[in-house]
Design an enzyme around this catalytic site. Structure first.
Site, PDB file in Angstrom:
ATOM      1  N   LYS A 117      51.866  -5.938 -68.719  1.00  0.00           N
ATOM      2  CA  LYS A 117      51.592  -5.142 -69.921  1.00  0.00           C
ATOM      3  C   LYS A 117      50.083  -4.846 -70.040  1.00  0.00           C
ATOM      4  O   LYS A 117      49.711  -3.793 -70.551  1.00  0.00           O
ATOM      5  CB  LYS A 117      52.129  -5.850 -71.167  1.00  0.00           C
ATOM      6  CG  LYS A 117      53.664  -5.966 -71.181  1.00  0.00           C
ATOM      7  CD  LYS A 117      54.350  -4.596 -71.249  1.00  0.00           C
ATOM      8  CE  LYS A 117      55.854  -4.696 -71.443  1.00  0.00           C
ATOM      9  NZ  LYS A 117      56.513  -3.386 -71.537  1.00  0.00           N
ATOM     10  N   TYR A 158      54.706 -11.183 -67.005  1.00  0.00           N
ATOM     11  CA  TYR A 158      54.982 -10.195 -68.066  1.00  0.00           C
ATOM     12  C   TYR A 158      53.690  -9.715 -68.730  1.00  0.00           C
ATOM     13  O   TYR A 158      53.443  -8.502 -68.816  1.00  0.00           O
ATOM     14  CB  TYR A 158      55.918 -10.806 -69.109  1.00  0.00           C
ATOM     15  CG  TYR A 158      56.322  -9.850 -70.220  1.00  0.00           C
ATOM     16  CD1 TYR A 158      57.311  -8.892 -70.018  1.00  0.00           C
ATOM     17  CD2 TYR A 158      55.716  -9.909 -71.476  1.00  0.00           C
ATOM     18  CE1 TYR A 158      57.687  -8.016 -71.032  1.00  0.00           C
ATOM     19  CE2 TYR A 158      56.084  -9.035 -72.497  1.00  0.00           C
ATOM     20  CZ  TYR A 158      57.071  -8.097 -72.274  1.00  0.00           C
ATOM     21  OH  TYR A 158      57.435  -7.229 -73.277  1.00  0.00           O
ATOM     22  N   ASP A 197      67.604   3.138 -61.654  1.00  0.00           N
ATOM     23  CA  ASP A 197      66.770   1.938 -61.627  1.00  0.00           C
ATOM     24  C   ASP A 197      65.331   2.407 -61.455  1.00  0.00           C
ATOM     25  O   ASP A 197      64.961   2.911 -60.397  1.00  0.00           O
ATOM     26  CB  ASP A 197      67.216   1.052 -60.452  1.00  0.00           C
ATOM     27  CG  ASP A 197      66.440  -0.262 -60.389  1.00  0.00           C
ATOM     28  OD1 ASP A 197      65.311  -0.313 -60.903  1.00  0.00           O
ATOM     29  OD2 ASP A 197      66.976  -1.221 -59.805  1.00  0.00           O
ATOM     30  N   SER A 207      53.241  -3.802 -75.379  1.00  0.00           N
ATOM     31  CA  SER A 207      53.536  -5.056 -76.078  1.00  0.00           C
ATOM     32  C   SER A 207      52.232  -5.604 -76.622  1.00  0.00           C
ATOM     33  O   SER A 207      51.162  -5.300 -76.073  1.00  0.00           O
ATOM     34  CB  SER A 207      54.132  -6.062 -75.083  1.00  0.00           C
ATOM     35  OG  SER A 207      54.178  -7.351 -75.645  1.00  0.00           O
TER      36      SER A 207
HETATM   37  P1  NDP Z   1      66.287  -5.092 -73.792  1.00  0.00           P
HETATM   38  O1  NDP Z   1      66.457  -6.182 -72.805  1.00  0.00           O
HETATM   39  O2  NDP Z   1      67.249  -4.977 -74.906  1.00  0.00           O
HETATM   40  O3  NDP Z   1      66.227  -3.682 -73.069  1.00  0.00           O
HETATM   41  C1  NDP Z   1      65.603  -3.477 -71.836  1.00  0.00           C
HETATM   42  C2  NDP Z   1      66.117  -2.181 -71.273  1.00  0.00           C
HETATM   43  O4  NDP Z   1      65.437  -1.924 -70.029  1.00  0.00           O
HETATM   44  C3  NDP Z   1      67.593  -2.208 -70.970  1.00  0.00           C
HETATM   45  O5  NDP Z   1      68.178  -0.974 -71.372  1.00  0.00           O
HETATM   46  C4  NDP Z   1      67.657  -2.324 -69.460  1.00  0.00           C
HETATM   47  O6  NDP Z   1      68.800  -1.641 -68.970  1.00  0.00           O
HETATM   48  C5  NDP Z   1      66.397  -1.562 -69.072  1.00  0.00           C
HETATM   49  N1  NDP Z   1      65.929  -1.893 -67.731  1.00  0.00           N
HETATM   50  C6  NDP Z   1      65.497  -3.080 -67.270  1.00  0.00           C
HETATM   51  N2  NDP Z   1      65.169  -2.974 -65.979  1.00  0.00           N
HETATM   52  C7  NDP Z   1      65.402  -1.676 -65.618  1.00  0.00           C
HETATM   53  C8  NDP Z   1      65.269  -0.949 -64.429  1.00  0.00           C
HETATM   54  N3  NDP Z   1      64.812  -1.531 -63.310  1.00  0.00           N
HETATM   55  N4  NDP Z   1      65.588   0.351 -64.425  1.00  0.00           N
HETATM   56  C9  NDP Z   1      66.054   0.959 -65.539  1.00  0.00           C
HETATM   57  N5  NDP Z   1      66.202   0.312 -66.709  1.00  0.00           N
HETATM   58  C10 NDP Z   1      65.884  -0.996 -66.740  1.00  0.00           C
HETATM   59  O7  NDP Z   1      64.812  -5.293 -74.352  1.00  0.00           O
HETATM   60  P2  NDP Z   1      63.883  -4.437 -75.322  1.00  0.00           P
HETATM   61  O8  NDP Z   1      64.602  -3.313 -75.913  1.00  0.00           O
HETATM   62  O9  NDP Z   1      63.206  -5.399 -76.196  1.00  0.00           O
HETATM   63  O10 NDP Z   1      62.793  -3.918 -74.281  1.00  0.00           O
HETATM   64  C11 NDP Z   1      62.344  -2.597 -74.216  1.00  0.00           C
HETATM   65  C12 NDP Z   1      60.842  -2.579 -73.970  1.00  0.00           C
HETATM   66  O11 NDP Z   1      60.170  -3.124 -75.092  1.00  0.00           O
HETATM   67  C13 NDP Z   1      60.384  -3.382 -72.763  1.00  0.00           C
HETATM   68  O12 NDP Z   1      59.418  -2.651 -72.049  1.00  0.00           O
HETATM   69  C14 NDP Z   1      59.743  -4.601 -73.392  1.00  0.00           C
HETATM   70  O13 NDP Z   1      58.746  -5.171 -72.593  1.00  0.00           O
HETATM   71  C15 NDP Z   1      59.174  -3.996 -74.655  1.00  0.00           C
HETATM   72  N6  NDP Z   1      58.868  -4.943 -75.716  1.00  0.00           N
HETATM   73  C16 NDP Z   1      59.860  -5.715 -76.262  1.00  0.00           C
HETATM   74  C17 NDP Z   1      59.546  -6.628 -77.237  1.00  0.00           C
HETATM   75  C18 NDP Z   1      60.573  -7.523 -77.839  1.00  0.00           C
HETATM   76  O14 NDP Z   1      60.202  -8.501 -78.480  1.00  0.00           O
HETATM   77  N7  NDP Z   1      61.876  -7.232 -77.709  1.00  0.00           N
HETATM   78  C19 NDP Z   1      58.163  -6.779 -77.738  1.00  0.00           C
HETATM   79  C20 NDP Z   1      57.215  -5.907 -77.115  1.00  0.00           C
HETATM   80  C21 NDP Z   1      57.570  -5.023 -76.147  1.00  0.00           C
HETATM   81  P3  NDP Z   1      69.687  -2.042 -67.699  1.00  0.00           P
HETATM   82  O15 NDP Z   1      69.647  -3.537 -67.590  1.00  0.00           O
HETATM   83  O16 NDP Z   1      71.023  -1.484 -68.023  1.00  0.00           O
HETATM   84  O17 NDP Z   1      69.030  -1.343 -66.546  1.00  0.00           O
END
Ligand code: NDP
Length: 250
Positions: free
Chosen positions: A167, A163, A64, A146
């Site tokens: 960012k 959020y 985490d 983002s």
């Molecule tokens: P997802 O929700 O699919 O993935 C998010 C990932 O972050 C998961 O693998 C989750 O894993 C992990 N995560 C969340 N909190 C924690 C934590 N405390 N410790 C470790 N891992 C964590 O979303 P995206 O793939 O879209 O997001 C990835 C990044 O892209 C983010 O930073 C998001 O802000 C950014 N982004 C996304 C956009 C979109 O439209 N999708 C646009 C612009 C930026 P788990 O829950 O298993 O820990």
């Protein structure tokens, strides 16, 4: 990608979306990859889905990123087990449905800052210290920022609450870290990649209902951009790469 063959990359938030796509892409391109996330079972599934030769180069670890000690322990484990990481993709991030002006929102507000801002800080500090110890000066730190880190999108009926500020902090941190790397005389690069909307679990049904015609990128499009940024020649540092789906209206 020749210079990255068999070098170690850590990808945070590897259990879904962009992080999962980055793991698949980097392992397929010959790197040794450590995928971090809280949902260990999803990481195990991802590993099992890879071809056998790639499975051997893909390591998973429950971490985490919002818990500083877990990040410290994880990077110590990477140092001990794999000899240290040279590439870091700071991708873990969360979006909470809330409003700054809503009662009892403190847990959500803190979680967003702890994950999106401090998680990035702890991971980057730990990989930097590891590289410094090992005299590695050609690493690369990437952060998945983002478009909301540069301009607050107007989404009818929804607030980007903490959020977008988290960012914006990432945007500032990338420049602060670039300056620190410069002062410490490392050639390690730092890059912010700022996508528009990507089709992942973070874009939930409520967002899709509020924005029915929202054009979406694919996670693979962002993984491609990560690969492109880390394969640039030694004198080229992509500071900021903004990727919008064609037709975006924000
Ligand atoms: P997802 O929700 O699919 O993935 C998010 C990932 O972050 C998961 O693998 C989750 O894993 C992990 N995560 C969340 N909190 C924690 C934590 N405390 N410790 C470790 N891992 C964590 O979303 P995206 O793939 O879209 O997001 C990835 C990044 O892209 C983010 O930073 C998001 O802000 C950014 N982004 C996304 C956009 C979109 O439209 N999708 C646009 C612009 C930026 P788990 O829950 O298993 O820990």
């Amino acid at each position: 990608m020749d210079r990255w063959q068999n070098r170690v990359a850590v990808v945070t938030g590897a259990s879904s979306g962009i992080g999962e796509a980055c793991c698949k892409d980097l392992v397929a391109k010959g790197l040794i990859v450590v995928g971090l996330a809280r949902r260990e079972e999803r990481l195990t599934q991802l590993k099992k889905s890879l071809p056998a030769d790639q499975q051997a180069r893909f390591h998973i670890r429950k971490c985490d990123v919002s818990v500083e000690q877990q990040v410290v322990d994880t990077f110590a484990w990477v140092d001990e087990t794999l000899g240290g990481a040279d590439v870091l993709v700071n991708n873990a991030g969360i979006l909470r449905e809330s409003e700054i002006t809503k009662a009892n929102n403190s847990a959500d507000m803190r979680a967003v800052l702890d994950t999106n801002v401090l998680g990035f800080v702890w991971c980057t500090r730990e990989i930097f210290l590891s590289q410094e110890k090992r005299n590695v000066t050609d690493g690369h730190v990437v952060v998945i920022n983002s478009i909301a880190g540069h301009k607050i999108p107007i989404v009818p009926g929804l607030s980007t609450n903490m959020y977008a500020p988290s960012k914006f902090a990432v945007t500032a941190l990338v420049e602060v870290l670039r300056q620190e790397f410069l002062q410490k005389k490392t050639q390690t690069k730092i890059t912010s990649i700022s996508p528009g909307a990507v089709d992942t679990e973070i874009i939930d049904d409520k967002i899709k209902a509020n924005l029915p015609d929202l054009p979406l990128l694919r996670s693979e499009d962002i993984a491609d951009a990560v690969s492109y940024c880390i394969q640039t020649p030694p004198n080229v540092q992509i500071h900021e790469l903004t990727i919008k789906p064609v037709g975006e209206m924000f």
